[in-house]
Design a protein around this motif. Sequence first.
Motif, PDB file in Angstrom:
ATOM      1  N   ASN A   1       0.834  -1.201   0.000  1.00 26.64           N
ATOM      2  CA  ASN A   1       0.000   0.000   0.000  1.00 26.64           C
ATOM      3  C   ASN A   1       0.868   1.250   0.000  1.00 26.64           C
ATOM      4  O   ASN A   1       0.606   2.201  -0.749  1.00 26.64           O
ATOM      5  CB  ASN A   1      -0.914   0.019   1.232  1.00 26.64           C
ATOM      6  CG  ASN A   1      -2.158  -0.828   1.055  1.00 26.64           C
ATOM      7  OD1 ASN A   1      -2.576  -1.131  -0.058  1.00 26.64           O
ATOM      8  ND2 ASN A   1      -2.760  -1.223   2.157  1.00 26.64           N
ATOM      9  N   LEU A   2       1.898   1.260   0.839  1.00 18.64           N
ATOM     10  CA  LEU A   2       2.776   2.428   0.899  1.00 18.64           C
ATOM     11  C   LEU A   2       3.451   2.659  -0.448  1.00 18.64           C
ATOM     12  O   LEU A   2       3.524   3.798  -0.935  1.00 18.64           O
ATOM     13  CB  LEU A   2       3.819   2.255   2.007  1.00 18.64           C
ATOM     14  CG  LEU A   2       4.807   3.411   2.172  1.00 18.64           C
ATOM     15  CD1 LEU A   2       4.089   4.737   2.389  1.00 18.64           C
ATOM     16  CD2 LEU A   2       5.768   3.126   3.335  1.00 18.64           C
ATOM     17  N   GLY A   3       3.910   1.599  -1.077  1.00 14.49           N
ATOM     18  CA  GLY A   3       4.543   1.733  -2.386  1.00 14.49           C
ATOM     19  C   GLY A   3       3.598   2.268  -3.439  1.00 14.49           C
ATOM     20  O   GLY A   3       3.956   3.142  -4.238  1.00 14.49           O
ATOM     21  N   ALA A   4       2.366   1.767  -3.435  1.00 13.30           N
ATOM     22  CA  ALA A   4       1.369   2.235  -4.404  1.00 13.30           C
ATOM     23  C   ALA A   4       1.017   3.702  -4.158  1.00 13.30           C
ATOM     24  O   ALA A   4       0.828   4.474  -5.101  1.00 13.30           O
ATOM     25  CB  ALA A   4       0.118   1.367  -4.330  1.00 13.30           C
ATOM     26  N   ILE A   5       0.932   4.092  -2.894  1.00 15.92           N
ATOM     27  CA  ILE A   5       0.653   5.489  -2.550  1.00 15.92           C
ATOM     28  C   ILE A   5       1.774   6.388  -3.064  1.00 15.92           C
ATOM     29  O   ILE A   5       1.524   7.460  -3.633  1.00 15.92           O
ATOM     30  CB  ILE A   5       0.475   5.637  -1.026  1.00 15.92           C
ATOM     31  CG1 ILE A   5      -0.858   5.035  -0.584  1.00 15.92           C
ATOM     32  CG2 ILE A   5       0.579   7.105  -0.600  1.00 15.92           C
ATOM     33  CD1 ILE A   5      -1.008   4.892   0.920  1.00 15.92           C
ATOM     34  N   ILE A   6       3.004   5.965  -2.868  1.00 11.67           N
ATOM     35  CA  ILE A   6       4.148   6.759  -3.331  1.00 11.67           C
ATOM     36  C   ILE A   6       4.112   6.924  -4.846  1.00 11.67           C
ATOM     37  O   ILE A   6       4.335   8.016  -5.376  1.00 11.67           O
ATOM     38  CB  ILE A   6       5.469   6.105  -2.878  1.00 11.67           C
ATOM     39  CG1 ILE A   6       5.624   6.241  -1.360  1.00 11.67           C
ATOM     40  CG2 ILE A   6       6.671   6.741  -3.591  1.00 11.67           C
ATOM     41  CD1 ILE A   6       6.762   5.434  -0.771  1.00 11.67           C
ATOM     42  N   ARG A   7       3.812   5.850  -5.538  1.00 11.24           N
ATOM     43  CA  ARG A   7       3.755   5.913  -7.007  1.00 11.24           C
ATOM     44  C   ARG A   7       2.687   6.903  -7.467  1.00 11.24           C
ATOM     45  O   ARG A   7       2.909   7.710  -8.379  1.00 11.24           O
ATOM     46  CB  ARG A   7       3.476   4.516  -7.552  1.00 11.24           C
ATOM     47  CG  ARG A   7       3.649   4.368  -9.058  1.00 11.24           C
ATOM     48  CD  ARG A   7       3.468   2.915  -9.430  1.00 11.24           C
ATOM     49  NE  ARG A   7       3.611   2.709 -10.872  1.00 11.24           N
ATOM     50  CZ  ARG A   7       3.439   1.529 -11.472  1.00 11.24           C
ATOM     51  NH1 ARG A   7       3.130   0.465 -10.745  1.00 11.24           N
ATOM     52  NH2 ARG A   7       3.589   1.403 -12.776  1.00 11.24           N
ATOM     53  N   THR A   8       1.525   6.865  -6.825  1.00  8.53           N
ATOM     54  CA  THR A   8       0.455   7.800  -7.145  1.00  8.53           C
ATOM     55  C   THR A   8       0.860   9.231  -6.812  1.00  8.53           C
ATOM     56  O   THR A   8       0.616  10.163  -7.589  1.00  8.53           O
ATOM     57  CB  THR A   8      -0.825   7.441  -6.372  1.00  8.53           C
ATOM     58  OG1 THR A   8      -1.304   6.180  -6.837  1.00  8.53           O
ATOM     59  CG2 THR A   8      -1.902   8.494  -6.552  1.00  8.53           C
TER      60      THR A   8
END
Length: 246
Positions: A118-125
């Motif tokens: 989730n943290l990685g996906a948030i960063i990408r967004t």
Amino acid sequence: MLEITSKNNELIKSYLKLKEKKYRDSEKLLLIEGYKIFLEAEKSSLKIEKVLVTKEFLSLHNELNKYNDKLIIINEVVGEKLSSQTNNYSFFAVVKKPEVNEFDTSFLILDNIQDPQNLGAIIRTAVSTNIRNLYLINGADEYNEKVIRASMGNVFKVYVKHINLEDLSHISKDYPIYSANMYGENLFKTEKPKTKFGLILGNEGQGVSREVEKFANKIISIPMQNQVESLNVAVSCGIICYYLKN
């Protein structure tokens, strides 16, 4: 050019330790896996310490010969030992941890986000919407290998700071702060900010804590249909960021 064929090699053991936060912090190094993520590290001007690659992979990527003095040839046995995946044992690199200054952009305040993916996906967004400052309250480490992979290397492009409530009181005083919660105002009826802003996103199970939410100027929610109660926090992040930024 060094060649290592034993998974018990001391250098390999030292690189394996970088999977743990305390060693990443003390050595200021990261072990990254996968060529695409390595290319993002290059674009972000991270200092490349070592490149570990199989002979077969190197033969397909002659451009890596520019790292000749930093190349280590490994075999599949060593690659499998280093890898956290099940089908990719060909490419690894050891790089210096990024040193990034704050950006003049909007920011995210992440309250105890536990899941590295989730943290990685948030960063990408966040990077895709030019929100490049992240303030973390507890939760997953931003350089966890799963975070790096889920962010597709975009974690190298953001400023990250771990904060407490006292820090938050200073960060939030100059800009509008939105907090995502299922009882908030309809996002799509919310007036968009005219300046940079902060967005608080909460823990996967508990949402934003009361202690953190009190710093928000406005509580917002994404309207739901068909009795769906909530969305994954990374999905919510994408919807909210794109609405507030456009």
